[in-house]
Design an enzyme around this catalytic site. Sequence first.
Site, PDB file in Angstrom:
ATOM      1  N   HIS A  49       1.606   2.739   4.902  1.00  0.00           N
ATOM      2  CA  HIS A  49       0.300   2.803   4.237  1.00  0.00           C
ATOM      3  C   HIS A  49       0.277   3.953   3.251  1.00  0.00           C
ATOM      4  O   HIS A  49       0.808   5.035   3.530  1.00  0.00           O
ATOM      5  CB  HIS A  49      -0.804   3.006   5.282  1.00  0.00           C
ATOM      6  CG  HIS A  49      -0.973   1.832   6.198  1.00  0.00           C
ATOM      7  ND1 HIS A  49      -1.605   0.681   5.803  1.00  0.00           N
ATOM      8  CD2 HIS A  49      -0.578   1.632   7.473  1.00  0.00           C
ATOM      9  CE1 HIS A  49      -1.606  -0.187   6.815  1.00  0.00           C
ATOM     10  NE2 HIS A  49      -0.986   0.366   7.834  1.00  0.00           N
ATOM     11  N   SER A 337      -2.226   2.669  14.274  1.00  0.00           N
ATOM     12  CA  SER A 337      -1.950   2.607  12.842  1.00  0.00           C
ATOM     13  C   SER A 337      -2.772   3.684  12.135  1.00  0.00           C
ATOM     14  O   SER A 337      -3.961   3.852  12.479  1.00  0.00           O
ATOM     15  CB  SER A 337      -2.341   1.229  12.300  1.00  0.00           C
ATOM     16  OG  SER A 337      -1.857   1.100  10.990  1.00  0.00           O
TER      17      SER A 337
END
Length: 478
Positions: A49, A337
């Site tokens: 990310h 995450s």
Amino acid sequence: MYDVVIIGAGVTGSAIARYLSRYQVKAVVLERDEDVCTGTSKANSAIVHAGYDAANGSLMAAYNVRGSEMMPALSKELDFAYDQCGSLVVCLDEADRPKLQALYENGVKNGVKGLEIIERDRLLELEPNISDAAVAALWAPTGGIVCPFGLTIALAENAYTNGVEFRFNTEVREIKGSDGAFTVVTNNGDFETKTVVNAAGVYADVFHNAVSEKKINIIPRKGEYLLLDHTTEGFVTHTVFQLPGKFGKGVLVTPTVHGNTLVGPTALDGDDKEGMNTTAAGLAEVIEKSALALKNVPTRQVITSFAGLRAHEEGHEFVIGEAADCPGFFDAAGIESPGLSSSPAIGLDVADMVAKKLGLSLNPNYNGERKGILDPKKLTIEERNELIKKEPAYGQIICRCESVSEGEILDSIRRPLGAKSLDGVKRRVRAGMGRCQAGFCSPRVMEILARELNVDQAEITKSGGNSKLIVGIAKDRI
Ligand SMILES: Cc1cc2nc3c(=O)[nH]c(=O)nc-3n(C[C@H](O)[C@H](O)[C@H](O)COP(=O)(O)OP(=O)(O)OC[C@H]3O[C@@H](n4cnc5c(N)ncnc54)[C@H](O)[C@@H]3O)c2cc1C
């Protein structure tokens, strides 16, 4: 007496071990399973990310941005597959534009470079299959994709070659003692250590709560996926997220570093920390939601489905550092995450915290470089022919779907922390990852494993423990 015991050989524990090996240290990683990368680190979206999502000022944001910045150089040092393909967060409704703007602004505050809001025409140029509903998107050129097995195994191998011990099939059951003198009790004996690092994934709350009065609660949040065949390569060339809107959070569609397309995940809280099964309802949701952002997602090309469990801490924040009321006990807990993206930064930071605590000096023999398994597909025909002349095993194709040779499988077994099971081989060289999902190559990989490990084929497992593949046949008939 160890200086450090690390619980868990996922990406977090392996990263901490790798960065700790820059110091002169007696350290051991204890892993309950038979290999590295058997928990959440093996079942996720594999996205690096960019870092616009996590709340500004949070640990998640800081570690994500730093980890994502470290990833390109790390992939070269440790030779694992990584592609900075960029990511898009697609806005499917004009009414949601303020949310897109807020995401952009949060990303800028987090220090993410190159962010841009792009309009539909540019979006269509980047992703021709984008849905008619898409109006704009957040473009993050620093977003990427990684092989999660490759990353974790590379970190662990590098830690090992720099002196960190790994004990598999070693389940931590209790932690006794305090600062400077812990006893870590396992099914495989006791480990005396000055410090403990808790990187136990969905079980990290169990160990934290055993030593600290400031309790944490990790909820396993399941995510289900569909993996599509190589024939879908090019359907998307960037990671396509959906902006949370009136249809909920949406799912992503992304290329993988190996040329597949990945669609998912769902997000469902449960209480089963072992529940990695997929469900008809979950997969139906993945298909339905993926169609919101992209036209004709080729979900008929599905080759497998899988699920992973996010270690969701109730505070939705990483819990990192020395426990206030248990000196010498370090947490790397609640690593949901963007934990994969953050792993290099978490590894570096936790290793330095432990080193400072113990007053460790640098390891003069540290070598941060690691060479991965040779992939003949990356060679020219001439180079490949030369290789096969020297090492005929590279001319024997064992896995047809992924074109994996015996030479690569031998390397996966013989190298440091080598494979011991079918899944171990699969995660290292992709034999069994393809369209037939190991239907063809399993017996041949088993033969090679048995020969190399010098055991009976009946002893070979899919993934350690009781997962034997040959059952109910008299041994003399094999
Ligand atoms: C659906 C989903 C999607 C995700 N997508 C992304 C993404 O795209 N990008 C991203 O950055 N992150 C993503 N993540 C998050 C990322 O996968 C995790 O943050 C990361 O893998 C966590 O690694 P870990 O090492 O902390 O945990 P794990 O990989 O779970 O490792 C913990 C290890 O501890 C071991 N262990 C547990 N108990 C014991 C014990 N008693 N004794 C010994 N060993 C023990 C386990 O066997 C395991 O190997 C996703 C996660 C999920 C579930």
